[in-house]
Design a protein around this motif. Structure first.
Motif, PDB file in Angstrom:
ATOM      1  N   GLU A  13       0.848  -1.188   0.000  1.00 34.42           N
ATOM      2  CA  GLU A  13       0.000   0.000   0.000  1.00 34.42           C
ATOM      3  C   GLU A  13       0.887   1.243   0.000  1.00 34.42           C
ATOM      4  OE1 GLU A  13      -3.397   2.044  -0.267  1.00 34.42           O
ATOM      5  OE2 GLU A  13      -3.529  -0.115   0.120  1.00 34.42           O
TER       6      GLU A  13
ATOM      7  N   ARG B  95      -2.196  -4.429   2.658  1.00 38.99           N
ATOM      8  CA  ARG B  95      -3.628  -4.271   2.893  1.00 38.99           C
ATOM      9  C   ARG B  95      -4.242  -5.568   3.415  1.00 38.99           C
ATOM     10  NH1 ARG B  95      -8.131  -1.117   0.833  1.00 38.99           N
ATOM     11  NH2 ARG B  95      -6.623   0.323  -0.085  1.00 38.99           N
TER      12      ARG B  95
ATOM     13  N   GLU C  62      -6.816  -5.721   6.514  1.00 41.25           N
ATOM     14  CA  GLU C  62      -8.177  -6.230   6.361  1.00 41.25           C
ATOM     15  C   GLU C  62      -8.446  -7.388   7.314  1.00 41.25           C
ATOM     16  OE1 GLU C  62      -8.324  -7.108   2.201  1.00 41.25           O
ATOM     17  OE2 GLU C  62      -8.901  -5.062   1.654  1.00 41.25           O
TER      18      GLU C  62
END
Length: 361
Positions: free
Chosen positions: A133, A219, A223
């Protein structure tokens, strides 16, 4: 009466495709210097006006993309190491027209990832990589897509970029799944708690759960963390989550961090590792004799996590099949109309372990 039907000519193809006659000439004579998207447009125009038939167009197109490269993070994460071994083993068997290569790159470093994407993107049609990211990574994805390359993220996605597809599990759902299992397991008497339960009416223990992450650069880990926290708060308010502790997918860091957690929190009842290198956590639980007291859930079915499941140090492993990742990547390379789908999330306890994969070290 015989009618003279005019055969379509190169200028007719150029007009239908919106390109120059020189470009059409390069396509029809299979010369270099034509982007894939232009090649496709010219051949479809030739088909539309009747210059070529469908079988000839398909033969000339061949696979959508012929050169595929995998870029995976280097480190002590056994799952990623095993995935790279798996890809390289199959890549050696790959034959024309599709050729596959695989390379390790420096973990958690966006600049290193950007350099690798630019370097290997020049000589590849498809770039498959675990995304970090970062704005620089989005920028180089845009460059590759503009150059006609097919960009695919695996395991950890970058959905705000122009990448073509993501291959991997639903990581938010994986975090919620880990929380559901851990919350249920931590209701049952474990280790010393079982002695208390035997002497009086048992109630769900109030305890702490530790989150262990590799890095928030991925990510996928964020998550999983968000999914885990959301469901624990919803369904198991008697459990308190601490962390995350970042171990950078390094077994030694995970070992040191886990030893510290166990010393500081005698009411720790669960550990969820959203990243890799779970063997460092397992080593701490084994040495400090806490595996009976703590529910331990992690990711990636590898030889080390398999052993820890069998020994009772780990309770559950959430994983995704390397063969499914590889198969989807090649499908996306061979057919540009193919749309990827989520990889099935596989859950393994000691009792339902599959046969060991010959590809993994």
């Amino acid at each position: 009466m015989v009618f003279d039907v005019k055969r379509p000519l190169i200028p007719d193809i150029a007009s239908a495709a919106g390109v120059s006659t020189a470009t059409v000439d390069r396509v029809l004579n299979r010369r270099a210097g034509v982007r894939r998207v232009t090649l496709h447009r010219v051949l479809q125009a030739a088909l539309q006006i009747g210059y070529l038939d469908e079988s000839e167009v398909n033969r000339r197109l061949g696979p959508a993309f012929s050169k595929v490269v995998f870029l995976l993070p280097q480190g002590t994460n056994p799952y990623l190491t095993g995935l790279n071994v798996y890809v390289r083993a199959l890549a050696e068997q790959s034959v024309e027209p599709i050729k596959v290569r695989s390379h390790f790159i420096e973990s958690f470093n966006p600049d290193a990832l950007v350099r690798a994407l630019r370097r290997y993107g020049k000589t590849s049609d498809v770039i498959v990589f675990m995304a970090i990211e970062h704005p620089k990574v989005r920028q180089v994805i845009d460059e590759l897509v503009h150059a006609g390359k097919r960009v695919i993220t695996v395991i950890s996605d970058l959905p705000t970029s122009n990448r073509h597809a993501y291959i991997g599990i639903d990581n938010f759902a994986a975090g919620r799944t880990a929380a559901k299992v851990m919350g249920r397991f931590c209701r049952a008497p474990r280790g010393k708690l079982a002695l208390v339960a035997a002497s009086r009416a048992y109630r769900a223990p109030r305890g702490k759960l530790a989150l262990v992450a590799a890095s928030r650069a991925y990510r996928a880990h964020m998550e999983r963390e968000m999914g885990f926290l959301a469901l624990i708060e919803e369904s198991f308010p008697h459990l308190t989550v601490i962390g995350p502790q970042e171990g950078h997918d390094n077994r030694d860091e995970n070992y040191v961090n886990t030893c510290r957690l166990l010393e500081q929190h005698d009411d720790l009842v669960g550990i969820y590792n959203v990243g890799g290198s779970s063997d460092g956590i397992g080593r701490a639980l084994r040495e400090l004799k806490r595996s009976d007291d703590i529910c331990f859930i992690g990711h990636g079915l590898t030889p080390d996590t398999r052993t820890m499941l069998i020994e009772g140090i780990m309770d559950l492993v959430i994983t995704q099949s390397p063969s499914a990742i590889y198969a989807q990547a090649l499908q996306l390379a061979s057919d540009e109309r193919y749309e990827s789908s989520a990889i099935a999330m596989e859950l393994y306890f000691a009792e339902n372990l599959p046969a060991a994969s010959p590809w993994l070290p």
